[in-house]
Design a protein around this motif. Sequence first.
Motif, mmCIF file in Angstrom:
data_model
loop_
_atom_site.group_PDB
_atom_site.id
_atom_site.type_symbol
_atom_site.label_atom_id
_atom_site.label_comp_id
_atom_site.label_asym_id
_atom_site.label_seq_id
_atom_site.Cartn_x
_atom_site.Cartn_y
_atom_site.Cartn_z
ATOM 1 N N THR A 196 0.859 -1.176 0.000
ATOM 2 C CA THR A 196 0.000 0.000 0.000
ATOM 3 C C THR A 196 0.899 1.232 0.000
ATOM 4 N N GLN A 197 0.299 2.379 -0.206
ATOM 5 C CA GLN A 197 1.062 3.627 -0.237
ATOM 6 C C GLN A 197 0.391 4.651 0.664
ATOM 7 N N LYS A 198 1.196 5.368 1.440
ATOM 8 C CA LYS A 198 0.674 6.415 2.309
ATOM 9 C C LYS A 198 1.715 7.529 2.395
ATOM 10 N N GLY A 199 1.273 8.752 2.148
ATOM 11 C CA GLY A 199 2.183 9.889 2.198
ATOM 12 C C GLY A 199 3.324 9.787 1.213
ATOM 13 N N ASP A 202 5.869 3.706 0.107
ATOM 14 C CA ASP A 202 5.346 2.364 -0.095
ATOM 15 C C ASP A 202 5.565 1.519 1.158
ATOM 16 N N LYS A 207 -1.818 -4.097 8.505
ATOM 17 C CA LYS A 207 -2.335 -2.902 9.163
ATOM 18 C C LYS A 207 -3.075 -3.342 10.426
ATOM 19 N N SER A 228 -3.351 -3.157 2.601
ATOM 20 C CA SER A 228 -4.034 -2.464 1.509
ATOM 21 C C SER A 228 -5.407 -1.875 1.819
ATOM 22 N N HIS A 230 -8.424 0.400 3.074
ATOM 23 C CA HIS A 230 -8.443 1.764 3.589
ATOM 24 C C HIS A 230 -8.836 1.756 5.064
ATOM 25 N N ASP A 231 -8.269 2.710 5.820
ATOM 26 C CA ASP A 231 -8.523 2.779 7.268
ATOM 27 C C ASP A 231 -10.014 2.822 7.592
ATOM 28 N N ALA A 253 -8.361 9.947 7.665
ATOM 29 C CA ALA A 253 -8.678 8.743 6.891
ATOM 30 C C ALA A 253 -10.075 8.238 7.219
#
Length: 253
Positions: A196-199, A202, A207, A228, A230-231, A253
């Motif tokens: 996944t990607q955040k800010g 990678d 999570k 992957s 979403h929160d 999020a």
Amino acid sequence: MNKYKTTGKQTLFDAENSARKLSEIGNPLEKLDSVIDFEMFRSRLEASMVNHGTKSKAGAKQYDVVMMFKVMVLRQYYNLSYEQTEYQIIDRSSFKQFLGLASGDKVPDANTIRNFFEGLKEKGLGERLFQDFVDGLLAKGFIFNEGQIVDASFVLAPRQHNTREENKRIKAGEGGELWNDKPNKKRQKDIDARWTQKGGEDFFGYKVSAKVDGKSKFLKKIAVTAASPHDSKMFPDLMDESDRGQAAFGDSA
């Protein structure tokens, strides 16, 4: 021959003095053992993890399930491999004290620790044991149930070096069918972790979404997924009927 000479002499009270010194400095395991009654987990652990069908006294005696559960706590707290967990229990008096082991007691080896951990996973005991812990805190009035805070964090996993076809099958849910002819290689593969990607960065792994009591800040509920999703998708899973009418806080999020 050791060229570094020491002037200290061994005494019968060395172990006692070392334990007292650790306590004065601040032994986190001593504090943990003083505030958590690990016996609260015994009935559930014995019902699921003890082989009640074995009548023969032959073979090695099973380790105490509560002691083995505390081994899992050590492994997680200090982020140790199975092999290092065994080594550190043998080497460190503070670990032995936490587990209730004397210096001459037999220590579970790496395979025994691994098998116990796998057994916990296979029987799905993690969430139930955690709920037992939360219920214990609620019963003692440590959790006040006044507003909920929800957040998520990443747990990184070793990056996998798979072929494009292997990754395609993993994403299709067919990862369990791969590397059956190479069991040693299969044991090293993680088919549940995802990218996944955040800010702009990678991440590969998992999570952990958590719900925390707004007043006491005690952790009340967790949910583990691949990295992957979403929160926001985990918000409904973390909430329950006891949260109705309370304030709920989360990030953007």
